[in-house]
Design a protein around this motif. Structure first.
Motif, mmCIF file in Angstrom:
data_model
loop_
_atom_site.group_PDB
_atom_site.id
_atom_site.type_symbol
_atom_site.label_atom_id
_atom_site.label_comp_id
_atom_site.label_asym_id
_atom_site.label_seq_id
_atom_site.Cartn_x
_atom_site.Cartn_y
_atom_site.Cartn_z
ATOM 1 N N LEU A 1 0.868 -1.175 0.000
ATOM 2 C CA LEU A 1 0.000 0.000 0.000
ATOM 3 C C LEU A 1 0.904 1.223 0.000
ATOM 4 C CD1 LEU A 1 -2.714 -0.995 2.630
ATOM 5 C CD2 LEU A 1 -2.639 -1.450 0.179
ATOM 6 N N LEU A 2 0.609 2.171 -0.894
ATOM 7 C CA LEU A 2 1.464 3.344 -1.020
ATOM 8 C C LEU A 2 0.950 4.511 -0.193
ATOM 9 C CD1 LEU A 2 2.378 3.320 -4.820
ATOM 10 C CD2 LEU A 2 3.427 2.091 -2.904
ATOM 11 N N GLY A 3 1.890 5.296 0.316
ATOM 12 C CA GLY A 3 1.569 6.498 1.072
ATOM 13 C C GLY A 3 1.331 7.676 0.139
ATOM 14 N N GLU A 4 0.704 8.717 0.674
ATOM 15 C CA GLU A 4 0.341 9.882 -0.143
ATOM 16 C C GLU A 4 1.528 10.550 -0.825
ATOM 17 O OE1 GLU A 4 -1.367 13.106 2.086
ATOM 18 O OE2 GLU A 4 0.086 12.883 3.688
ATOM 19 N N ASP A 5 2.726 10.324 -0.320
ATOM 20 C CA ASP A 5 3.929 10.924 -0.896
ATOM 21 C C ASP A 5 4.602 10.024 -1.937
ATOM 22 O OD1 ASP A 5 4.548 9.022 1.037
ATOM 23 O OD2 ASP A 5 6.391 10.031 1.647
ATOM 24 N N GLN A 6 3.931 8.964 -2.379
ATOM 25 C CA GLN A 6 4.565 7.998 -3.268
ATOM 26 C C GLN A 6 3.938 7.928 -4.668
ATOM 27 O OE1 GLN A 6 4.492 4.710 -0.319
ATOM 28 N NE2 GLN A 6 6.727 4.788 -0.521
ATOM 29 N N ALA A 7 3.389 9.051 -5.146
ATOM 30 C CA ALA A 7 2.795 9.091 -6.487
ATOM 31 C C ALA A 7 3.841 8.788 -7.562
ATOM 32 C CB ALA A 7 2.136 10.443 -6.751
ATOM 33 N N ALA A 8 5.079 9.235 -7.375
ATOM 34 C CA ALA A 8 6.122 8.970 -8.369
ATOM 35 C C ALA A 8 6.390 7.465 -8.483
ATOM 36 C CB ALA A 8 7.406 9.723 -8.012
ATOM 37 N N LEU A 9 6.421 6.779 -7.355
ATOM 38 C CA LEU A 9 6.623 5.327 -7.355
ATOM 39 C C LEU A 9 5.451 4.630 -8.052
ATOM 40 C CD1 LEU A 9 8.402 2.950 -6.409
ATOM 41 C CD2 LEU A 9 7.058 2.945 -4.282
ATOM 42 N N ALA A 10 4.234 5.058 -7.759
ATOM 43 C CA ALA A 10 3.048 4.493 -8.412
ATOM 44 C C ALA A 10 3.116 4.699 -9.914
ATOM 45 C CB ALA A 10 1.784 5.127 -7.846
ATOM 46 N N SER A 11 3.557 5.871 -10.331
ATOM 47 C CA SER A 11 3.661 6.177 -11.764
ATOM 48 C C SER A 11 4.678 5.278 -12.462
ATOM 49 C CB SER A 11 4.037 7.644 -11.976
ATOM 50 O OG SER A 11 2.990 8.480 -11.549
ATOM 51 N N VAL A 12 5.816 5.042 -11.831
ATOM 52 C CA VAL A 12 6.842 4.179 -12.422
ATOM 53 C C VAL A 12 6.294 2.766 -12.608
ATOM 54 C CG1 VAL A 12 9.063 3.048 -12.002
ATOM 55 C CG2 VAL A 12 8.821 5.493 -11.632
ATOM 56 N N PHE A 13 5.620 2.232 -11.597
ATOM 57 C CA PHE A 13 5.108 0.864 -11.686
ATOM 58 C C PHE A 13 3.879 0.772 -12.596
ATOM 59 C CE2 PHE A 13 8.093 -0.036 -8.389
ATOM 60 C CZ PHE A 13 8.360 -1.395 -8.505
ATOM 61 N N ALA A 14 3.277 1.902 -12.940
ATOM 62 C CA ALA A 14 2.137 1.920 -13.864
ATOM 63 C C ALA A 14 2.581 2.069 -15.313
ATOM 64 C CB ALA A 14 1.191 3.062 -13.502
ATOM 65 N N SER B 1 4.259 1.319 -18.747
ATOM 66 C CA SER B 1 4.691 0.200 -19.570
ATOM 67 C C SER B 1 6.105 0.442 -20.069
ATOM 68 C CB SER B 1 3.733 0.047 -20.754
ATOM 69 O OG SER B 1 4.139 -1.027 -21.554
ATOM 70 N N GLY B 2 6.927 -0.589 -19.997
ATOM 71 C CA GLY B 2 8.289 -0.492 -20.501
ATOM 72 C C GLY B 2 9.282 0.130 -19.545
ATOM 73 N N ALA B 3 8.830 0.594 -18.382
ATOM 74 C CA ALA B 3 9.743 1.230 -17.422
ATOM 75 C C ALA B 3 10.585 0.175 -16.714
ATOM 76 C CB ALA B 3 8.948 2.021 -16.390
ATOM 77 N N ASP B 4 11.810 0.548 -16.333
ATOM 78 C CA ASP B 4 12.643 -0.312 -15.498
ATOM 79 C C ASP B 4 12.202 -0.053 -14.061
ATOM 80 O OD1 ASP B 4 14.501 -1.869 -14.266
ATOM 81 O OD2 ASP B 4 16.250 -0.848 -15.114
ATOM 82 N N ARG B 5 11.132 -0.673 -13.686
ATOM 83 C CA ARG B 5 10.430 -0.368 -12.434
ATOM 84 C C ARG B 5 11.297 -0.528 -11.192
ATOM 85 N NH1 ARG B 5 5.387 -3.568 -14.998
ATOM 86 N NH2 ARG B 5 4.626 -1.830 -16.243
ATOM 87 N N PHE B 6 12.063 -1.579 -11.116
ATOM 88 C CA PHE B 6 12.832 -1.824 -9.898
ATOM 89 C C PHE B 6 14.106 -0.996 -9.815
ATOM 90 C CE2 PHE B 6 9.772 -5.145 -9.886
ATOM 91 C CZ PHE B 6 9.484 -5.304 -8.544
ATOM 92 N N ALA B 7 14.543 -0.424 -10.911
ATOM 93 C CA ALA B 7 15.688 0.487 -10.879
ATOM 94 C C ALA B 7 15.308 1.772 -10.150
ATOM 95 C CB ALA B 7 16.166 0.807 -12.290
ATOM 96 N N ALA B 8 14.022 2.117 -10.172
ATOM 97 C CA ALA B 8 13.536 3.350 -9.540
ATOM 98 C C ALA B 8 13.045 3.122 -8.117
ATOM 99 C CB ALA B 8 12.409 3.937 -10.386
ATOM 100 N N ALA B 9 13.178 1.903 -7.617
ATOM 101 C CA ALA B 9 12.629 1.580 -6.298
ATOM 102 C C ALA B 9 13.699 0.999 -5.386
ATOM 103 C CB ALA B 9 11.488 0.576 -6.446
#
Length: 173
Positions: free
Chosen positions: A83-96, A98-106
């Motif tokens: 569950l993401l906190g209100e300050d984690q919109a950037a993380l949600a965007s990365v995991f949403a 397509s084609g992003a290196d999701r775990f490189a940003a986390a």
């Protein structure tokens, strides 16, 4: 009782109606992760998370059959739900995205049952997958709780409404 199929001609109008109504529905934002058969972490942003049962403790979420993470979720014995906190919109965007290196940003680590667990989230759970139910162009994944961390009670969740991430209060300047 006879179930009648919706005529194809009315489906576009019903699709538009469903999207319009659900744009007004605020939903919590979660990131679902799983270890793929290739050993790599996979994950996606979900707003479809629901509590299913208290006995046994279980939850469910939906994932598109065409999602890049679906093969990992389809094969995984366990998933992690964050569950993401209100300050984690950037993380949600990365995991949403397509084609992003999701775990490189986390910031993440191998967690219980080998699941990828994200750091700094509002709360997380590791669950054993018990069912994958076909539902149109998605699958409903049902999973029973194994372990987790409820996180601090004073953080607020990230929400998704009207096509955007938001919070329970006005954003600070």
């Amino acid at each position: 009782m006879t179930v009648m199929e919706t005529p194809r001609a009315t489906r576009p109008a019903l699709d538009a109606l469903l999207r319009s109504v659900f744009r007004q529905h605020a939903a919590g934002v979660a990131v679902i992760t799983a270890r793929g058969a290739d050993g790599r972490p996979h994950g996606f942003t979900a707003t479809s998370l629901i509590s299913v049962s208290a006995d046994p403790p279980a939850l469910a979420f939906a994932v598109s059959n065409g999602a890049s993470s679906w093969p990992a979720v389809a094969a995984a014995e366990h998933v992690a739900v964050h569950l993401l906190g209100e300050d984690q919109a950037a993380l949600a965007s990365v995991f949403a995205r397509s084609g992003a290196d999701r775990f490189a940003a986390a910031d993440w680590s191998a967690g219980p049952c080998g699941t990828p667990v994200l750091s700094g989230v509002l709360a997380w759970l590791v669950c054993r997958v018990t069912a994958r139910v076909p539902a149109g162009d998605h699958r409903i994944v049902v999973a029973e709780l194994v372990t987790g961390d409820p996180g601090p009670a004073d953080r607020l969740p990230l929400l998704y409404r009207a096509g955007a991430f938001t919070s329970l209060r006005e954003p600070r300047p």
